[in-house]
Design a protein around this motif. Structure first.
Motif, PDB file in Angstrom:
ATOM      1  N   PRO A  12       0.793  -1.224   0.000  1.00 28.77           N
ATOM      2  CA  PRO A  12       0.000   0.000   0.000  1.00 28.77           C
ATOM      3  C   PRO A  12       0.834   1.287   0.000  1.00 28.77           C
ATOM      4  O   PRO A  12       0.282   2.371   0.129  1.00 28.77           O
ATOM      5  CB  PRO A  12      -0.810  -0.110   1.287  1.00 28.77           C
ATOM      6  CG  PRO A  12       0.087  -0.820   2.223  1.00 28.77           C
ATOM      7  CD  PRO A  12       0.874  -1.792   1.350  1.00 28.77           C
ATOM      8  N   ASP A  13       2.154   1.198  -0.143  1.00 33.94           N
ATOM      9  CA  ASP A  13       3.007   2.386  -0.168  1.00 33.94           C
ATOM     10  C   ASP A  13       2.844   3.080  -1.519  1.00 33.94           C
ATOM     11  O   ASP A  13       3.398   2.642  -2.530  1.00 33.94           O
ATOM     12  CB  ASP A  13       4.455   1.972   0.057  1.00 33.94           C
ATOM     13  CG  ASP A  13       5.395   3.141   0.194  1.00 33.94           C
ATOM     14  OD1 ASP A  13       4.990   4.272  -0.137  1.00 33.94           O
ATOM     15  OD2 ASP A  13       6.530   2.923   0.637  1.00 33.94           O
ATOM     16  N   VAL A  14       2.084   4.167  -1.555  1.00 32.05           N
ATOM     17  CA  VAL A  14       1.722   4.828  -2.806  1.00 32.05           C
ATOM     18  C   VAL A  14       2.951   5.395  -3.510  1.00 32.05           C
ATOM     19  O   VAL A  14       3.110   5.251  -4.730  1.00 32.05           O
ATOM     20  CB  VAL A  14       0.668   5.929  -2.557  1.00 32.05           C
ATOM     21  CG1 VAL A  14       0.368   6.686  -3.835  1.00 32.05           C
ATOM     22  CG2 VAL A  14      -0.591   5.325  -1.978  1.00 32.05           C
ATOM     23  N   GLU A  15       3.843   6.054  -2.762  1.00 29.46           N
ATOM     24  CA  GLU A  15       5.044   6.629  -3.376  1.00 29.46           C
ATOM     25  C   GLU A  15       5.892   5.546  -4.041  1.00 29.46           C
ATOM     26  O   GLU A  15       6.332   5.699  -5.186  1.00 29.46           O
ATOM     27  CB  GLU A  15       5.863   7.362  -2.319  1.00 29.46           C
ATOM     28  CG  GLU A  15       7.122   8.007  -2.867  1.00 29.46           C
ATOM     29  CD  GLU A  15       7.947   8.682  -1.787  1.00 29.46           C
ATOM     30  OE1 GLU A  15       9.025   9.176  -2.131  1.00 29.46           O
ATOM     31  OE2 GLU A  15       7.530   8.709  -0.616  1.00 29.46           O
ATOM     32  N   MET A  16       6.102   4.459  -3.333  1.00 27.66           N
ATOM     33  CA  MET A  16       6.886   3.356  -3.877  1.00 27.66           C
ATOM     34  C   MET A  16       6.178   2.723  -5.066  1.00 27.66           C
ATOM     35  O   MET A  16       6.814   2.350  -6.051  1.00 27.66           O
ATOM     36  CB  MET A  16       7.135   2.300  -2.797  1.00 27.66           C
ATOM     37  CG  MET A  16       7.958   1.137  -3.269  1.00 27.66           C
ATOM     38  SD  MET A  16       9.626   1.570  -3.731  1.00 27.66           S
ATOM     39  CE  MET A  16      10.337   1.811  -2.139  1.00 27.66           C
ATOM     40  N   THR A  17       4.863   2.625  -5.017  1.00 28.85           N
ATOM     41  CA  THR A  17       4.098   2.037  -6.113  1.00 28.85           C
ATOM     42  C   THR A  17       4.243   2.845  -7.389  1.00 28.85           C
ATOM     43  O   THR A  17       4.486   2.289  -8.460  1.00 28.85           O
ATOM     44  CB  THR A  17       2.608   1.918  -5.725  1.00 28.85           C
ATOM     45  OG1 THR A  17       2.503   1.100  -4.566  1.00 28.85           O
ATOM     46  CG2 THR A  17       1.791   1.312  -6.843  1.00 28.85           C
ATOM     47  N   VAL A  18       4.143   4.160  -7.282  1.00 27.74           N
ATOM     48  CA  VAL A  18       4.276   5.018  -8.474  1.00 27.74           C
ATOM     49  C   VAL A  18       5.678   4.901  -9.057  1.00 27.74           C
ATOM     50  O   VAL A  18       5.847   4.767 -10.280  1.00 27.74           O
ATOM     51  CB  VAL A  18       3.938   6.483  -8.123  1.00 27.74           C
ATOM     52  CG1 VAL A  18       4.280   7.406  -9.272  1.00 27.74           C
ATOM     53  CG2 VAL A  18       2.479   6.622  -7.739  1.00 27.74           C
ATOM     54  N   LEU A  19       6.690   4.936  -8.194  1.00 28.65           N
ATOM     55  CA  LEU A  19       8.066   4.809  -8.688  1.00 28.65           C
ATOM     56  C   LEU A  19       8.307   3.460  -9.354  1.00 28.65           C
ATOM     57  O   LEU A  19       8.977   3.376 -10.383  1.00 28.65           O
ATOM     58  CB  LEU A  19       9.050   4.998  -7.535  1.00 28.65           C
ATOM     59  CG  LEU A  19       9.178   6.410  -6.987  1.00 28.65           C
ATOM     60  CD1 LEU A  19      10.037   6.412  -5.724  1.00 28.65           C
ATOM     61  CD2 LEU A  19       9.752   7.346  -8.028  1.00 28.65           C
ATOM     62  N   THR A  20       7.753   2.400  -8.784  1.00 30.80           N
ATOM     63  CA  THR A  20       7.993   1.081  -9.354  1.00 30.80           C
ATOM     64  C   THR A  20       7.165   0.811 -10.607  1.00 30.80           C
ATOM     65  O   THR A  20       7.555  -0.037 -11.416  1.00 30.80           O
ATOM     66  CB  THR A  20       7.760  -0.025  -8.319  1.00 30.80           C
ATOM     67  OG1 THR A  20       6.458   0.112  -7.764  1.00 30.80           O
ATOM     68  CG2 THR A  20       8.796   0.028  -7.222  1.00 30.80           C
ATOM     69  N   ILE A  21       6.065   1.508 -10.774  1.00 32.51           N
ATOM     70  CA  ILE A  21       5.338   1.397 -12.042  1.00 32.51           C
ATOM     71  C   ILE A  21       6.219   1.915 -13.174  1.00 32.51           C
ATOM     72  O   ILE A  21       6.357   1.278 -14.225  1.00 32.51           O
ATOM     73  CB  ILE A  21       3.993   2.144 -11.982  1.00 32.51           C
ATOM     74  CG1 ILE A  21       2.995   1.373 -11.132  1.00 32.51           C
ATOM     75  CG2 ILE A  21       3.428   2.382 -13.386  1.00 32.51           C
ATOM     76  CD1 ILE A  21       1.714   2.134 -10.833  1.00 32.51           C
ATOM     77  N   VAL A  22       6.842   3.063 -12.934  1.00 30.65           N
ATOM     78  CA  VAL A  22       7.748   3.637 -13.947  1.00 30.65           C
ATOM     79  C   VAL A  22       8.938   2.708 -14.155  1.00 30.65           C
ATOM     80  O   VAL A  22       9.300   2.379 -15.295  1.00 30.65           O
ATOM     81  CB  VAL A  22       8.201   5.045 -13.527  1.00 30.65           C
ATOM     82  CG1 VAL A  22       9.257   5.575 -14.483  1.00 30.65           C
ATOM     83  CG2 VAL A  22       7.016   5.987 -13.437  1.00 30.65           C
ATOM     84  N   GLY A  23       9.561   2.292 -13.052  1.00 29.15           N
ATOM     85  CA  GLY A  23      10.711   1.391 -13.161  1.00 29.15           C
ATOM     86  C   GLY A  23      10.355   0.074 -13.827  1.00 29.15           C
ATOM     87  O   GLY A  23      11.097  -0.438 -14.662  1.00 29.15           O
ATOM     88  N   GLY A  24       9.209  -0.476 -13.473  1.00 31.29           N
ATOM     89  CA  GLY A  24       8.776  -1.734 -14.073  1.00 31.29           C
ATOM     90  C   GLY A  24       8.543  -1.621 -15.564  1.00 31.29           C
ATOM     91  O   GLY A  24       8.858  -2.539 -16.325  1.00 31.29           O
TER      92      GLY A  24
END
Length: 69
Positions: A12-24
């Motif tokens: 549920p970490d929103v900041e990490m989720t957004v960054l990893t969407i880009v990285g992924g």
């Protein structure tokens, strides 16, 4: 789609989720181009460690060792 799924793993970490969407998405593109996981795994480890240490101020290695002993 793969970037979204990779990001969803970090909820549920929103900041990490957004960054990893880009990285992924970027890592998926590199994998489709080169078919080699080594550089992707290495960059994931380096970027993740740098993010936690420099942005969040959290030393994961210290936390892991203090939880073990």
């Amino acid at each position: 789609v793969n970037g979204l799924l990779f990001g969803a793993v970090h909820l549920p970490d929103v900041e990490m989720t957004v960054l990893t969407i880009v990285g992924g998405a970027v890592w998926s593109w590199y994998y489709l181009r080169d078919r080699c996981l080594g550089p992707i795994a290495f960059s994931h480890a380096v970027l993740g460690t740098a993010y936690y240490y420099w942005i969040r101020g959290d030393d994961l290695v210290l936390r892991w060792f203090s939880a073990t002993y």
